[in-house]
Design an enzyme around this catalytic site. Structure first.
Site, PDB file in Angstrom:
ATOM      1  NE  ARG A  90      -2.301   1.205   3.346  1.00 38.93           N
ATOM      2  CZ  ARG A  90      -1.589   1.998   4.143  1.00 38.93           C
ATOM      3  NH1 ARG A  90      -1.243   3.205   3.769  1.00 38.93           N
ATOM      4  NH2 ARG A  90      -1.214   1.539   5.316  1.00 38.93           N
ATOM      5  CE1 TYR A 135     -16.167   3.904 -17.939  1.00 36.53           C
ATOM      6  CE2 TYR A 135     -15.609   4.773 -15.786  1.00 36.53           C
ATOM      7  CZ  TYR A 135     -16.041   3.734 -16.577  1.00 36.53           C
ATOM      8  OH  TYR A 135     -16.349   2.529 -16.012  1.00 36.53           O
ATOM      9  CG  ASP A 153      -9.890   8.269 -19.027  1.00 39.54           C
ATOM     10  OD1 ASP A 153      -9.217   7.445 -19.684  1.00 39.54           O
ATOM     11  OD2 ASP A 153     -10.834   7.935 -18.279  1.00 39.54           O
ATOM     12  CE  LYS A 155     -12.535  -0.569 -19.124  1.00 42.05           C
ATOM     13  NZ  LYS A 155     -12.935   0.820 -18.986  1.00 42.05           N
TER      14      LYS A 155
HETATM   15  C1  LIG Z   1     -13.295   1.650 -17.952  1.00 44.88           C
HETATM   16  C2  LIG Z   1     -12.901   3.064 -17.982  1.00 44.88           C
HETATM   17  C3  LIG Z   1     -12.571   3.754 -16.800  1.00 44.88           C
HETATM   18  C4  LIG Z   1     -12.686   3.126 -15.432  1.00 44.88           C
HETATM   19  O1  LIG Z   1     -11.792   2.091 -15.270  1.00 44.88           O
HETATM   20  P1  LIG Z   1     -12.009   0.864 -14.240  1.00 44.88           P
HETATM   21  O2  LIG Z   1     -10.761   0.082 -14.429  1.00 44.88           O
HETATM   22  O3  LIG Z   1     -13.262   0.169 -14.642  1.00 44.88           O
HETATM   23  O4  LIG Z   1     -12.121   1.478 -12.881  1.00 44.88           O
HETATM   24  C5  LIG Z   1     -12.159   5.068 -16.917  1.00 44.88           C
HETATM   25  N1  LIG Z   1     -12.093   5.684 -18.118  1.00 44.88           N
HETATM   26  C6  LIG Z   1     -12.403   5.060 -19.261  1.00 44.88           C
HETATM   27  C7  LIG Z   1     -12.299   5.795 -20.554  1.00 44.88           C
HETATM   28  C8  LIG Z   1     -12.815   3.735 -19.238  1.00 44.88           C
HETATM   29  O5  LIG Z   1     -13.142   3.122 -20.386  1.00 44.88           O
END
Ligand SMILES: *Cc1c(COP(=O)(O)O)cnc(C)c1O
Length: 376
Positions: free
Chosen positions: A43, A97, A168, A193
């Site tokens: 952590r 998102y 993001d 992803k």
């Molecule tokens: C899936 C996603 C997130 C969130 O991610 P998690 O791993 O599900 O917490 C944030 N931004 C985008 C563009 C995403 O596709």
């Protein structure tokens, strides 16, 4: 070195005892502390497996350092809280998102953070800035309409006023877009992803300068969303093929977008690589590839979105994205189900809109499956 090479080599922990070529999995949650400057602890985000991934991603994103998290939302929420607090104002894009959007609307009031939403447009974001704006959060391309924002325009304005910027970069990946080179301060990913890439890990990361990574780390140690050693190892392994996966997925997406664009059962295709797409020229100026996400609107007189999805044989109707397999989803039933039908219509998400996360299969096979589901 090129991205493909960095994917394979950068960040690897070389174990001098065994001289194995891969980072070993260090499962210890307890490490001896005597006679060393800093002692690892999961952590504290400083174990060898966490560091290997951070170093690899830092080199891919042209950043100095970062913090690895147990989900994309942990990376986003912790980064936001590192730079915004009570009394501060935050500008967010309204096409962010869904989870980031909900984080702001559900929690910012309670934390005393003021905020405004702006359209996917640099001038709209700039217009939303106030005297107390401390942070801007953007996304490009957006989900599910693939909207593009001029990143340089936003960062030039923000830098001149000392406002921190977060992007993001999940959809583009560092293979297709390196926002730190466009002036962004912090790049956040849902590693669930493309980084993980095989639909089997949940993780997230923030990549930035050494100084800003220190600030995110200080907040992260309070909030605690760190990633375990086995997932770190799986992620490091996946990242070795990130460039070749995303390059193939991007090539496939271009072909599929062109196929759909010429199909008379399709009303509209959203893909930055199509010359007639609204964000095409800005995308061309800031991306090295147009990505592997696209969305399209079916002509419901010909085939409904439900029927089309049921007829697919290889492509799975499923949530999430970025894996080696092609996935399809209906945003009005999944990611944007909580939005009212009126609101969905306002932002352009119709019930016949389908989002495709293009995989690494042969493009002909993906097109064949789409074709048979249209014409059956
Ligand atoms: C899936 C996603 C997130 C969130 O991610 P998690 O791993 O599900 O917490 C944030 N931004 C985008 C563009 C995403 O596709």
């Amino acid at each position: 070195m090129h991205q493909e090479t960095l994917c394979v080599h950068s960040g690897t922990y070389h174990d001098s005892a065994t001289r194995g070529v891969n980072t070993p999995i260090f499962t210890s949650s307890s490490f001896e502390y005597m006679d060393r400057e800093s002692c690892p602890y999961p952590r504290y985000f400083n174990t060898p497996n966490q560091a290997a991934v951070v170093n690899k991603m830092s080199s891919l994103e042209s950043g100095e350092d970062g913090v690895l998290f147990s989900s994309g939302m942990a990376a986003m929420s912790t980064s936001v809280l590192a730079f915004a607090g009570s009394g501060d104002h935050v500008v967010l894009m309204d096409e962010l998102y869904g989870g980031t959007h909900a984080f702001a609307t559900d929690l910012f009031d309670r934390l005393g953070i003021r905020y405004s939403f702006a359209a996917t447009d640099a001038e709209a974001v700039i217009k939303a800035i106030t005297q107390s704006t401390k942070l801007i959060i953007i996304e490009s391309p957006t989900n599910p309409l693939l909207g593009i924002i001029d990143i340089r325009r936003v960062t030039e304005f923000a830098r001149a006023r000392g406002i921190t910027t977060i992007i993001d970069n999940t959809f583009a990946t560092p293979v297709n877009q390196r926002p730190l080179t466009l002036g962004i301060d912090v790049v956040v990913h849902s590693g669930t992803k493309y980084m993980g890439g095989h639909s089997d890990i949940c993780c997230g990361i923030a990549i930035t300068s050494r100084e800003y990574a220190g600030r995110i780390l200080a907040t992260a140690r309070h909030l605690g969303g760190s990633l375990n050693a086995v997932s770190c190892y799986l992620l490091e392994r996946s990242l070795k093929t990130l460039a070749i996966r995303v390059e193939r997925q991007t090539q496939n997406a271009q072909r599929i977008a062109e196929f759909l664009d010429n199909h008379n059962f399709v009303k509209k295709v959203n893909y930055p690589g199509l010359p007639n797409f609204k964000g095409h020229s800005v995308a061309r100026s800031q991306m090295t590839g147009f990505g592997a996400m696209l969305s399209f609107e079916l002509n419901e007189d010909r085939v409904s979105a439900k029927t089309f999805q049921r007829r697919l044989r290889m492509i799975h109707p499923a949530v999430s994205l970025g894996g080696v397999e092609t996935l399809i989803c209906s945003p009005s039933e999944t990611s944007h189900v909580k939005m009212s039908p009126e609101e969905r219509q306002r932002v352009g998400i119709s019930d016949s809109l389908l989002r495709l996360s293009v995989g690494i299969e042969h493009a002909d096979d993906i097109i064949e499956d789409i074709s048979q589901a249209m014409n059956q």
